[in-house]
Design an enzyme around this catalytic site. Sequence first.
Site, PDB file in Angstrom:
ATOM      1  CB  SER A 126      -6.447   2.065  -1.213  1.00 33.99           C
ATOM      2  OG  SER A 126      -5.313   2.884  -0.820  1.00 33.99           O
ATOM      3  CE1 TYR A 139      -4.244  -1.027   3.571  1.00 36.23           C
ATOM      4  CE2 TYR A 139      -3.742   0.418   2.012  1.00 36.23           C
ATOM      5  CZ  TYR A 139      -4.958  -0.004   2.715  1.00 36.23           C
ATOM      6  OH  TYR A 139      -5.730   0.909   2.884  1.00 36.23           O
TER       7      TYR A 139
END
Length: 222
Positions: A126, A139
């Site tokens: 990501s 995250y």
Amino acid sequence: MHTALITGASRGIGAAIAAALAPTHTLVLAGRPSPALQQTAERLGATTLPLDVTDTDAIPSTTAAIGELDVLVHNAGVFLPGPVAESTVEDWRTTFDVNVVGAVAVTLALLPALRRAGGQVVFVNSGTGRKASATMASYSASKFALRAFADSLRESEPDLRVTTVYPGRVDTDMQRALVSFEGGEYDASKFLKPETVAAAVAQAVATPPDGHLHEVVLRPRG
């Protein structure tokens, strides 16, 4: 035909990656059994593998029948939004169990099969694995850890190719949840399409054997 195993392939980016690799690979779609996973497998002529990445004790026996594996794509992940002060220890534990420990456990179980094939491991990371986000604390941290694991794997397994893909924001259910959390209005045109990320993964896999693509950074235009 080469074989590719993809985690988190029931929908979104994972399903798009499966579709992108289907013309050149025999597909194994790994994940918790669900109608969505079964439908994706039927559409692509793939095999499903019941796999819960958090059940690390079961992973070796679940994957034991795979003798050789050309491509392993780590796409399974969980996202629990929130800044540090609003997060809980359980949020962090859940996020790391899925995003990091699960990927490690699957990789270790399939490492002999990957070695036999001289295979490739692709980590769908990501943008928050390169730049931390204030609203995605656990995250972001998990994606930084996944990046480190991929780098360590690349250094310790020189006969394998290890590629990390860092997409920016993608039009997925996870993105909708994030925009809702942020209080914004969802506009799919602002985000990458899952198929665009899948094309980047397929290109990485198709890199000629004398090349080793370490990282791909992909962002929406504009």
